[in-house]
Motif scaffolding. Structure first.
Motif, mmCIF file in Angstrom:
data_model
loop_
_atom_site.group_PDB
_atom_site.id
_atom_site.type_symbol
_atom_site.label_atom_id
_atom_site.label_comp_id
_atom_site.label_asym_id
_atom_site.label_seq_id
_atom_site.Cartn_x
_atom_site.Cartn_y
_atom_site.Cartn_z
ATOM 1 N N THR A 131 0.831 -1.197 0.000
ATOM 2 C CA THR A 131 0.000 0.000 0.000
ATOM 3 C C THR A 131 0.868 1.250 0.000
ATOM 4 O O THR A 131 2.096 1.193 0.164
ATOM 5 N N VAL B 159 -13.458 -13.742 1.369
ATOM 6 C CA VAL B 159 -13.344 -12.860 2.524
ATOM 7 C C VAL B 159 -13.666 -13.600 3.821
ATOM 8 O O VAL B 159 -13.116 -13.279 4.877
ATOM 9 N N ASP C 94 2.383 -0.937 3.794
ATOM 10 C CA ASP C 94 1.853 -2.165 4.375
ATOM 11 C C ASP C 94 1.479 -3.159 3.282
ATOM 12 O O ASP C 94 1.017 -2.766 2.200
ATOM 13 N N ASP D 250 -10.357 -15.061 4.483
ATOM 14 C CA ASP D 250 -9.278 -14.073 4.568
ATOM 15 C C ASP D 250 -9.923 -12.693 4.694
ATOM 16 O O ASP D 250 -10.087 -11.971 3.702
ATOM 17 N N PRO D 251 -10.311 -12.296 5.903
ATOM 18 C CA PRO D 251 -11.168 -11.115 6.104
ATOM 19 C C PRO D 251 -10.611 -9.795 5.587
ATOM 20 O O PRO D 251 -11.381 -8.876 5.296
ATOM 21 N N THR D 252 -9.287 -9.650 5.476
ATOM 22 C CA THR D 252 -8.724 -8.376 5.022
ATOM 23 C C THR D 252 -8.499 -8.350 3.509
ATOM 24 O O THR D 252 -7.939 -7.379 2.987
ATOM 25 N N VAL E 173 -0.864 -5.850 1.377
ATOM 26 C CA VAL E 173 -2.294 -6.145 1.264
ATOM 27 C C VAL E 173 -2.459 -7.266 0.251
ATOM 28 O O VAL E 173 -1.830 -7.257 -0.814
#
Length: 446
Positions: free
Chosen positions: A194, A373, A198, A376-378, A200
Motif C-alpha cells: 500500500t 473474505v 503495508d 481471509d477477512p482483510t 495487502v
C-alpha cells in the motif's frame, strides 16, 4: 491422507492432499500428438472410481480419439429451475523433463510444506479440490442452491479439440441448463504494498481471456542448386515475413477487465497507470507484470520454423507456426493487420479459439467474494484478464458465462506465474487446504 481427529468424519480438507498426490502420480502428459500412447484415460477412470466410491454415477466419454477420457457428473440442487453452474478442470499436463527438476515430476512429493509435481498448479490441485468438495457434499447429503455440473476434461493443453471443444460440438446435452462456469486461472492471491508501506493481499478473479490462434504459415519457391541465382527463395520469403511480424507492435487496447484491475491496484497502492506510459507502469507489478503486460495488446510469436534438407539445395517450401493471442473485440482487426504484415506470398491457415469476456458483477461474483473474505477477512478482490487460454473458450460457444476461480492463498514472495508449465511446479499444502475451504463455502452459496 490426513487422519481426522477421533469422532470426526473425513472432510474435503482432510483428503485434498492425498487426492492431489494420487493425481500427480498418474501420467497424463499431453504431448500434442494425438497418436501418443499416453492419454487421460487412466486419470479419468480414477476420477470416475472416486465418484462411484461415494455413490455417484458419472458419465465417462472419450472425446474424438481413443483414450481421451472425460468424466462428467451432475449434482442436483435445491432449485432445478435455476441455471446450473459448471465446475470444469482438465486432467492433462504438459511434458516435464525429470532431469531438470529437484524432484521427479510425477512423484507427488511433499517437501518444505509444498506439494511438488507436474500439475500441482496446472491443474491437478484444482481437480483434487473440486473432487474433495464434491465427495464431501455427497457424504454429508449437502444440496447446493442449484445444479452443479462437474467436468474433468482432456486435452486442454492442446486447445481442447479432443476434450471440451469436442464435447461442446458432439455432447452438448451433458451441459444442458448450464448458464455459468468456473475454472482456471483465477482466485489466486497476490500481495501488493500500500501507499503506507503495508502489505495487502488481493485475489484475482478472471473475467476475460485473450483468444488463441495457432497459425501455420507456408511459402513456396523454385527448388534448385544453391550455387545458382535464385529469385523466389521460399526460406528467404518466409523469414522476411516472420521478421516483419516480430518487429511489429500491435496497438495498445484497454479492455474493461484490465481497466478495472488497474483502477483497483491504484486504490490499493497509489500506483498510477498513465495510458501514454502503461508498459513502464505495469512493469512495477513485479512477477505479475508478465501476465498483465501481455493483456495490453495482441501478440504474435513465432514458435517453429522448418525448411530445407541439405546445405546445397534450395527447398521448394518453408513453414512456420505462430502463436497468436488476441484481445476480445480485436479478431477482425487483428487478422487484417496480420495479412498486411505478412503479405500475399505467405499462405496462412489456422485453428482458433475465441476470446472470452464478461463483467465483474452479479450474484456469482458476490458468492466468490464472500467465500474468499470469509477465509481471509482483510482480502481485496479484483477482476483481471488472462493472457493465456482455458476451456472457457469452448464452453463460451454454448453461451455459458465464465469466471476463472481456482482459489489459492499464496506466499507473498512466490513467483506463481512462473510455475505454469515451469520446472519444479509446486503448490503449498496450506494453499490447497485454503482453496478447498473457499470452494466449499462458494458451492454452498452459489
Amino acid at each position: 491422507m490426513s487422519v481426522p481427529p477421533a469422532g470426526r468424519a473425513v472432510s474435503a480438507q482432510d483428503e485434498v492432499l492425498d487426492l492431489a498426490q494420487q493425481l500427480i502420480r498418474i501420467d497424463s502428459t499431453n504431448t500434442g500428438d494425438s497418436g501418443s500412447s499416453i492419454t487421460e484415460r487412466t486419470a479419468a477412470e480414477w476420477i470416475a472410481g472416486q465418484l462411484a466410491d461415494v455413490g455417484l454415477d458419472p458419465v465417462y466419454v472419450e472425446a474424438g480419439a481413443p483414450g481421451r477420457g472425460n468424466v462428467i457428473v451432475r449434482l442436483p440442487g435445491a432449485d432445478p429451475g435455476r441455471g446450473a453452474l459448471l465446475i470444469h478442470c482438465h486432467l492433462d499436463v504438459v511434458p516435464a523433463d525429470a532431469s531438470e527438476w529437484s524432484v521427479h515430476p510425477l512423484s507427488g512429493e511433499v517437501r518444505d510444506d509444498y506439494l511438488w509435481g507436474r500439475g500441482a498448479v496446472d491443474m491437478k490441485g484444482m481437480v483434487a479440490m473440486s473432487l474433495a468438495v464434491l465427495r464431501q457434499f455427497v457424504r454429508d447429503g449437502v444440496k447446493p442452491p442449484r445444479d452443479l455440473v462437474f467436468a474433468f476434461l482432456s486435452d486442454e493443453e492442446s486447445g481442447g479439440f479432443f476434450g471440451a471443444r469436442w464435447l461442446v460440438e458432439h455432447r452438448p446435452e451433458l451441459f444442458e441448463g448450464v448458464t455459468e462456469a468456473i475454472g482456471e486461472v483465477g482466485g489466486f492471491s497476490t500481495t501488493f504494498t500500500t501507499a503506507t508501506g503495508d502489505p495487502v493481499r488481493a485475489y484475482l478473479i478472471e473475467t476475460a481471456e485473450k483468444g488463441v490462434t495457432w497459425m501455420r504459415l507456408k511459402t513456396r519457391g523454385t527448388p534448385g542448386h544453391a550455387s545458382m541465382l535464385q529469385t523466389d527463395n521460399a526460406v528467404a520469403t518466409l523469414a522476411a515475413g516472420i521478421t516483419r511480424l516480430q518487429q511489429h507492435r500491435f496497438p495498445q487496447i484497454i479492455r474493461p477487465a484490465l481497466a478495472e484491475f488497474l483502477a483497483g491496484v491504484t486504490d490499493l497502492t497509489g500506483i498510477s497507470f498513465p495510458e501514454d506510459d502503461l508498459d513502464a507502469a505495469v512493469a512495477k507489478l513485479g512477477n505479475l507484470s508478465r501476465i498483465v503486460g501481455a493483456t495490453l495488446r495482441d501478440t504474435a510469436t513465432v514458435t517453429t520454423f522448418h525448411a530445407g534438407y541439405k546445405g546445397n539445395v534450395v527447398p521448394s517450401s518453408a513453414a512456420a507456426t505462430v502463436d497468436c493471442r488476441i484481445l476480445p473485440g480485436r479478431e477482425t482487426a487483428f487478422y487484417q493487420e496480420l495479412g498486411e504484415i505478412l503479405g500475399p506470398d505467405i499462405e496462412r491457415e489456422w485453428d482458433d479459439l475465441p476470446p472470452v469476456e464478461t463483467t465483474f458483477d452479479g450474484a456469482l461474483v458476490d458468492a466468490m467474494t464472500n467465500a474468499l473474505v470469509s477465509e481471509d477477512p482483510t482480502a481485496a478482490v479484483l477482476p483481471y484478464m488472462l493472457s493465456a487460454g482455458t476451456d472457457a473458450k469452448s464452453f463460451s460457444l454454448l453461451g455459458i458465462r465464465h469466471f476463472g476461480f481456482a482459489p489459492l492463498q499464496l506466499p507473498a514472495d512466490l513467483d506463481f506465474s512462473a510455475l505454469f508449465h515451469g520446472i519444479d511446479e509446486r503448490v503449498s499444502v496450506a494453499a490447497l487446504e485454503f482453496g478447498t475451504r473457499v470452494l466449499d463455502r462458494f458451492l454452498r452459496t452459489c
